[in-house]
Design an enzyme around this catalytic site. Structure first.
Site, PDB file in Angstrom:
ATOM      1  CB  CYS A  11      -0.985  -0.018   1.159  1.00  0.00           C
ATOM      2  SG  CYS A  11      -0.226   0.024   2.797  1.00  0.00           S
ATOM      3  CG  ASN A  14       4.281  -1.689   5.287  1.00  0.00           C
ATOM      4  OD1 ASN A  14       5.394  -2.006   5.656  1.00  0.00           O
ATOM      5  ND2 ASN A  14       3.321  -2.572   5.208  1.00  0.00           N
ATOM      6  CB  CYS A  16      -3.826   1.678   7.024  1.00  0.00           C
ATOM      7  SG  CYS A  16      -3.626   3.160   8.053  1.00  0.00           S
ATOM      8  NE  ARG A  17      -4.494   1.511   1.678  1.00  0.00           N
ATOM      9  CZ  ARG A  17      -4.256   2.216   0.602  1.00  0.00           C
ATOM     10  NH1 ARG A  17      -5.078   2.104  -0.442  1.00  0.00           N
ATOM     11  NH2 ARG A  17      -3.219   3.019   0.527  1.00  0.00           N
ATOM     12  CB  SER A  18       0.225  -3.493   2.808  1.00  0.00           C
ATOM     13  OG  SER A  18       1.079  -2.565   3.427  1.00  0.00           O
ATOM     14  CG  ASP A 121      -5.203   5.924   2.386  1.00  0.00           C
ATOM     15  OD1 ASP A 121      -5.276   5.542   3.563  1.00  0.00           O
ATOM     16  OD2 ASP A 121      -4.394   6.771   1.976  1.00  0.00           O
TER      17      ASP A 121
HETATM   18  P1  4NP Z   1      -1.873   2.805   4.073  1.00  0.00           P
HETATM   19  O1  4NP Z   1      -2.516   4.162   4.634  1.00  0.00           O
HETATM   20  O2  4NP Z   1      -1.312   3.119   2.700  1.00  0.00           O
HETATM   21  O3  4NP Z   1      -3.039   1.877   4.006  1.00  0.00           O
HETATM   22  O4  4NP Z   1      -0.802   2.394   5.070  1.00  0.00           O
HETATM   23  C1  4NP Z   1      -1.792   5.364   4.690  1.00  0.00           C
HETATM   24  C2  4NP Z   1      -1.052   5.661   5.800  1.00  0.00           C
HETATM   25  C3  4NP Z   1      -0.351   6.845   5.861  1.00  0.00           C
HETATM   26  C4  4NP Z   1      -0.408   7.740   4.811  1.00  0.00           C
HETATM   27  C5  4NP Z   1      -1.136   7.427   3.684  1.00  0.00           C
HETATM   28  C6  4NP Z   1      -1.830   6.238   3.631  1.00  0.00           C
HETATM   29  N1  4NP Z   1       0.269   8.959   4.891  1.00  0.00           N
HETATM   30  O5  4NP Z   1       0.157   9.766   3.944  1.00  0.00           O
HETATM   31  O6  4NP Z   1       0.994   9.219   5.862  1.00  0.00           O
END
Ligand code: 4NP
Length: 155
Positions: A11, A14, A16-18, A121
């Site tokens: 993702c 790294n 939340c989703r992955s 996201d």
């Molecule tokens: P992820 O979510 O891609 O599912 O881990 C996010 C976590 C942090 C950010 C973006 C997406 N960020 O911009 O900090």
């Protein structure tokens, strides 16, 4: 036991989703009797959260469904991942586009969307977004566990 297949969940952050997908797929593979046969890891296309544990909201929503994300730590995707992993699964189209850009020409890794459609996201939204991630990730992990059972056989 040496893994016969390696899967990388990707993702943006790294956190939340992955990592959710990593923990859920591990669980579904164990249920399918494939633990030890498949290595599962996760990484982000971005570097902001490298070394951090998953977002507390992701940890808490996952914990309620029995998944422990607390020991996972964020890392960034590297060129070496395209050698190591057989299957690299993106959470959304932007992650997939980044991976296509990063992919060395010689890589034989299979790249595709993890759930067949984007896993949105949840970072800037409310609790429902984290539940939606879990719903999509559980369904896609069950489907992937079935696919990998077919690919690897049951031995
Ligand atoms: P992820 O979510 O891609 O599912 O881990 C996010 C976590 C942090 C950010 C973006 C997406 N960020 O911009 O900090």
């Amino acid at each position: 036991m040496t893994a016969r297949l390696r899967v990388l969940m990707v993702c943006l952050g790294n956190i939340c989703r992955s990592p959710t997908a990593e923990a859920v797929l591990r669980h579904k593979l164990a249920v399918a009797g494939l633990d030890g046969h498949v290595e599962v890891d996760s990484a982000g296309t971005g570097s902001w959260h490298v070394g951090h544990p998953p977002d507390l909201r992701s940890q808490q929503h996952a914990q309620r469904r029995g998944y422990d994300l607390s020991t996972l730590r964020a890392r960034q995707v590297s060129e070496a991942d395209f050698d190591r992993f057989d299957l690299i699964l993106a959470m959304d189209e932007a992650n997939l586009a980044e991976l296509v850009q990063l992919r060395p020409a010689a890589s034989r890794a299979e790249l595709r969307l993890f759930a067949g459609r984007p896993v949105p996201d949840p970072y800037t939204g409310g609790p429902a977004g984290f539940e939606q991630v879990l719903d999509q990730v559980e369904a896609a992990s069950e489907a992937l566990a079935r696919e990998l059972t077919r690919r690897l056989g049951t031995s």
